[in-house]
Design a protein around this motif. Structure first.
Motif, PDB file in Angstrom:
ATOM      1  N   ALA A 273       0.541  -1.203   0.145  1.00 22.84           N
ATOM      2  CA  ALA A 273      -0.034  -0.091  -0.375  1.00 22.84           C
ATOM      3  C   ALA A 273       0.835   1.564   0.107  1.00 22.84           C
ATOM      4  O   ALA A 273       1.033   2.138  -0.686  1.00 22.84           O
ATOM      5  N   THR A 274       1.798   1.381   0.391  1.00 22.43           N
ATOM      6  CA  THR A 274       2.814   2.603   0.735  1.00 22.43           C
ATOM      7  C   THR A 274       3.438   2.724  -0.435  1.00 22.43           C
ATOM      8  O   THR A 274       4.011   4.194  -1.225  1.00 22.43           O
TER       9      THR A 274
ATOM     10  N   ARG B  57       4.507   8.072  -0.628  1.00 23.06           N
ATOM     11  CA  ARG B  57       5.399   7.787   0.474  1.00 23.06           C
ATOM     12  C   ARG B  57       6.496   6.440   0.025  1.00 23.06           C
ATOM     13  O   ARG B  57       5.963   5.652  -0.517  1.00 23.06           O
ATOM     14  N   ALA B  58       7.981   6.899  -0.181  1.00 23.17           N
ATOM     15  CA  ALA B  58       8.626   5.694  -0.416  1.00 23.17           C
ATOM     16  C   ALA B  58       8.683   4.580   0.702  1.00 23.17           C
ATOM     17  O   ALA B  58       8.271   5.328   1.428  1.00 23.17           O
ATOM     18  N   LEU B  59       8.866   3.103   0.157  1.00 26.92           N
ATOM     19  CA  LEU B  59       9.368   2.618   1.802  1.00 26.92           C
ATOM     20  C   LEU B  59      10.488   1.785   1.925  1.00 26.92           C
ATOM     21  O   LEU B  59      11.884   1.895   1.032  1.00 26.92           O
TER      22      LEU B  59
ATOM     23  N   ASN C 206       8.682   4.621  -7.931  1.00 29.37           N
ATOM     24  CA  ASN C 206       8.817   4.696  -5.843  1.00 29.37           C
ATOM     25  C   ASN C 206      10.083   4.633  -5.951  1.00 29.37           C
ATOM     26  O   ASN C 206      10.512   4.018  -6.836  1.00 29.37           O
ATOM     27  N   ILE C 207      10.776   4.447  -4.748  1.00 26.90           N
ATOM     28  CA  ILE C 207      11.821   3.908  -4.220  1.00 26.90           C
ATOM     29  C   ILE C 207      11.178   2.834  -2.807  1.00 26.90           C
ATOM     30  O   ILE C 207      10.741   3.179  -2.190  1.00 26.90           O
ATOM     31  N   ILE C 208      12.129   1.523  -2.791  1.00 25.99           N
ATOM     32  CA  ILE C 208      12.264   0.570  -1.835  1.00 25.99           C
ATOM     33  C   ILE C 208      13.553   0.620  -1.178  1.00 25.99           C
ATOM     34  O   ILE C 208      14.458   0.391  -2.071  1.00 25.99           O
ATOM     35  N   ALA C 209      13.942   0.556  -0.267  1.00 26.52           N
ATOM     36  CA  ALA C 209      14.908   0.812   0.754  1.00 26.52           C
ATOM     37  C   ALA C 209      15.457   0.607   1.601  1.00 26.52           C
ATOM     38  O   ALA C 209      14.015  -0.897   1.903  1.00 26.52           O
TER      39      ALA C 209
END
Length: 359
Positions: free
Chosen positions: A70-71, A76-78, A193-196
């Motif tokens: 959902a993020t 919003r990035a995760l 989006n970005i997953i960090a």
């Protein structure tokens, strides 16, 4: 792809992703390959309407996965946070594969990661001969994801120097990357989006600034609470690794996995599983990922130097190496655990003897 040591998630599970895509009639965010519901099914496992079995990629809380997905459907990035070995990298890869069909837009964070890895760099031969131009610009994985509306992955974000981390602030807040040398900018397409991933156990950690933290939604991935869940995680990954490495050996049962997991959990918790004996913990994290490595190494030993059946002697060396990271303090912890716990368990006599031979 049969000779590739490790295929990307979208290649390895292409059949599952295709089956989900065909059956997926739920709303999809812009530029997503699958709907959020189908992404969750891909990650957690299930079955499509046509009977295709979707293997679980992550065993854990469904709600955590739903929050993570959902993020990524918002602005919003995760940030996946957890101790080493909690499947942060594994989960980020599979989320990117299911959402954008491409898990390869990756920045590996280290103490030497430069700002160009997050923004852009230059082909200096062309830059010197032609001057700044679009053709001379070398896009980073983040920039490429902005242009295509995909997911970019940043591994070990807290190992990246703080001034380089802050290059993300404009990207995450404005969804724009200025290129002043060309008097232009790149605006992110819908779906970007970005997953960090990050952990705070390793040395060389650089805390995120408050401004950067505000731009991430944090999902903390815990170690498995249930011993049997951890055993199942290890079993599934060991089976996959054994197949990819073509190891001609197998576990006749999961007893050796259960013993390795029990050792790791007791040393992590500082107490035996029955709660009766307190023990010292070693300096390492003894993660699920390390348990997978110990069992896989045992299979390799049994395959190439044994009779093909994994026994206590095959996992003993891996256990010793996983526990004894500090040759002085950890060696004492391991020796005390062997004498106080392993030796007293009669069914574990073979493991005790094999481990003592390595001391």
């Amino acid at each position: 792809m049969t000779d590739v040591l490790r295929a990307h998630a979208e290649q390895q599970h292409a059949d599952e992703l295709t089956a989900l895509r065909k059956q997926d009639d739920r709303p999809k965010p812009p530029n997503w390959v699958l709907s959020p519901w189908a992404v969750a099914t891909y990650v957690l496992g299930g079955e499509t309407a046509d009977g295709t079995v979707i293997t679980p990629k992550y065993l854990g809380s469904r709600r955590l996965i739903e929050v993570a997905i959902a993020t990524l459907a918002t602005d919003r990035a995760l940030l996946l946070l957890g101790v080493p070995g909690t499947a942060k990298t594994w989960l980020s890869e599979h989320l990117a594969a299911a959402i954008s069909g491409d898990s390869t837009q990756l920045v590996q964070g280290t103490s030497g990661t430069a700002e160009e890895s997050i923004r852009y760099g230059w082909n200096y031969a062309r830059l010197l001969s032609e001057g700044p131009s679009q053709q001379a610009l070398v896009a980073s994985p983040v920039l490429r994801s902005m242009e295509t509306g995909g997911i970019a992955r940043i591994e070990e974000l807290t190992r990246i120097p703080s001034d380089v981390q802050d290059a993300l602030i404009t990207i995450l807040s404005e969804k724009t990357l200025p290129i002043p040398e060309l008097d232009s900018e790149v605006q992110a397409r819908a779906g970007f989006n970005i997953i960090a991933t990050a952990n705070d156990r390793d040395r060389g950690v650089n805390d995120l600034s408050a401004a950067l933290k505000r731009r991430f939604n944090v999902v903390v991935l815990p170690l498995p609470d249930d011993p049997e869940a951890e055993v199942e995680i290890v079993r599934l990954r060991v089976k996959q690794l054994g197949e990819s490495l073509s190891l001609p050996a197998e576990l006749e049962n999961i007893d050796e996995i259960r013993r390795v997991v029990t050792v790791f959990r007791e040393l992590r918790d500082g107490v035996t599983e029955d709660g009766r004996t307190k023990i010292k913990s070693p300096s390492g994290t003894l993660s699920t990922a390390e348990a997978i490595s110990v069992v896989t190494n045992g299979i390799a030993l049994a395959a190439h130097f044994g009779d093909g059946v994994v026994r206590a002697g095959d996992v003993a060396a891996g256990l010793h190496g996983a526990v004894v990271k500090d040759p002085v303090q950890d060696r004492i912890v391991w020796q005390e655990y062997l004498e106080a716990v392993v030796r007293e368990r009669k069914p574990w006599n073979d493991l005790y003897r094999a481990c003592r031979e390595l001391m």
